[in-house]
Design an enzyme around this catalytic site. Structure first.
Site, PDB file in Angstrom:
ATOM      1  N   GLU A  78       0.801  -1.228   0.000  1.00  0.00           N
ATOM      2  CA  GLU A  78       0.000   0.000   0.000  1.00  0.00           C
ATOM      3  C   GLU A  78       0.835   1.281   0.000  1.00  0.00           C
ATOM      4  O   GLU A  78       0.288   2.384  -0.108  1.00  0.00           O
ATOM      5  CB  GLU A  78      -0.939  -0.005   1.217  1.00  0.00           C
TER       6      GLU A  78
HETATM    7  C1  LIG Z   1      -6.789  -5.381   1.254  1.00  0.00           C
HETATM    8  N1  LIG Z   1      -6.121  -4.378   2.022  1.00  0.00           N
HETATM    9  C2  LIG Z   1      -6.773  -3.379   2.648  1.00  0.00           C
HETATM   10  O1  LIG Z   1      -7.984  -3.272   2.605  1.00  0.00           O
HETATM   11  N2  LIG Z   1      -5.988  -2.511   3.328  1.00  0.00           N
HETATM   12  C3  LIG Z   1      -6.545  -1.465   4.061  1.00  0.00           C
HETATM   13  N3  LIG Z   1      -7.762  -1.374   4.349  1.00  0.00           N
HETATM   14  N4  LIG Z   1      -5.661  -0.531   4.443  1.00  0.00           N
HETATM   15  C4  LIG Z   1      -6.016   0.564   5.210  1.00  0.00           C
HETATM   16  C5  LIG Z   1      -5.941   1.825   4.647  1.00  0.00           C
HETATM   17  C6  LIG Z   1      -6.281   2.933   5.416  1.00  0.00           C
HETATM   18  C7  LIG Z   1      -6.698   2.783   6.728  1.00  0.00           C
HETATM   19  C8  LIG Z   1      -6.785   1.510   7.273  1.00  0.00           C
HETATM   20  C9  LIG Z   1      -6.455   0.379   6.519  1.00  0.00           C
END
Ligand SMILES: CNC(=O)NC(=N)Nc1ccccc1
Length: 301
Positions: free
Chosen positions: A140
């Protein structure tokens, strides 16, 4: 078509076997390997409340995930596909070169893939003799370096072990091209791509109503993946609090969106991914159906 859920980061989550008992769940991504190792070092892991807090000496790699060790065989008996997920929202370390990427990929393979007596003294087995069905890249932040190299290295290891099919998946965010995984998605064979159609304005599922939901763009990207059978999943928050405010859509809205795109892209449409399992379990409708039950009903309708 399939329902995939992330499990491992849920608040007060139940053990894995409780989710593997759910017939409405097909694929479970175990999250996360969230510490990216320097060459020769162990990665770090975190599975929330599930392990006993012990680590392999000098590392952040959990060594006491006894419930996961006990539950994976049950999941396999139930016919689930169990993926080990790399990354997540909170990671440490960074892959900066190919040697490090190849080390990390080999570590994942020899520690979580097939048991290999020839290397048993070099790699730990955090899940014991359990063998995962593949590896998921939920990267991410931090940029593109290393992911394509890791996936290619894993493909090389898969080819050395031809008696079982192993999968690779990716969880990009919906803006294209994804800053982390865009290059890997365009150039390496993937089996599942579950796009996070949330937390990003102008491409999310909630943007279906204003016409900027970009499933069509992603369908074109996945249709040109080196794997002609690559499947594209619609990634969704499993409850209002599972993502940033305003990105959750209810089952009625999901039904409209899924029926449209499932019909338009029958070859590439793979199903629905949910972030994440415990949010979904606690998000029940008036009939007491969990959000993953509601999603499965939409896919099967
Ligand atoms: C499949 N991965 C995700 O869904 N990751 C995710 N929700 N990351 C996230 C981004 C911002 C705040 C909290 C979690």
């Amino acid at each position: 078509t399939n329902v995939a859920v992330y499990w491992g980061q849920g608040r007060d989550q139940q053990r894995l076997r409780d989710f593997c008992a759910q017939t409405d769940i097909d694929i479970i991504n175990l999250g996360f390997i969230n510490g990216f190792p320097t060459q020769g070092a162990y990665p770090g892991s975190n599975f929330g409340n599930q392990c006993d807090g012990n680590f392999y000496p000098g590392s952040d790699l959990l060594s006491g995930c006894h419930q996961i060790v006990d539950d994976i065989p049950i999941c396999k008996q139930m016919g689930k596909t169990i993926m080990l997920s790399i990354g997540g929202a909170y990671t440490t370390g960074q892959i900066t070169n190919d040697a490090q990427a190849n080390w990390f990929a080999d570590f994942l393979w020899y520690s979580f893939g097939p048991v290999n007596s020839a290397v048993a003294d070099q790699y730990p087995r955090p899940f014991g003799d359990n063998v995962v069905d593949g590896f998921d890249f939920d990267i991410e932040h931090g940029g593109p370096i290393g992911w394509k190299t890791m996936i290619n290295r894993l493909h090389m290891r898969f080819q050395e072990h031809s008696d079982k099919k192993f999968y690779i998946s990716a969880a990009p965010q919906c803006p294209t091209p994804d800053a982390q995984l865009g290059d890997a998605i365009a150039s390496t064979a993937l089996d599942f791509v579950w796009v996070q159609f949330y937390n990003n304005e102008g491409c999310s599922a909630k943007n279906f109503v204003d016409g900027t939901f970009n499933f069509d763009t992603w369908a074109g990207i996945i249709a040109s993946n080196p794997n002609p059978d690559a499947k594209l999943f619609i990634g969704l928050p499993a409850a209002p609090k599972a993502a940033n405010d305003g990105y959750y859509i209810d089952a009625t809205q999901v039904s409209t969106l899924v029926r449209w795109y499932m019909a338009f892209y029958p070859k590439v449409f793979g199903g629905i991914m949910l972030w994440e399992a415990t949010y979904a379990q606690n998000n029940k409708d008036a009939l007491g159906r969990t959000y993953y039950q509601q999603m499965k009903d939409i896919l099967d309708s």
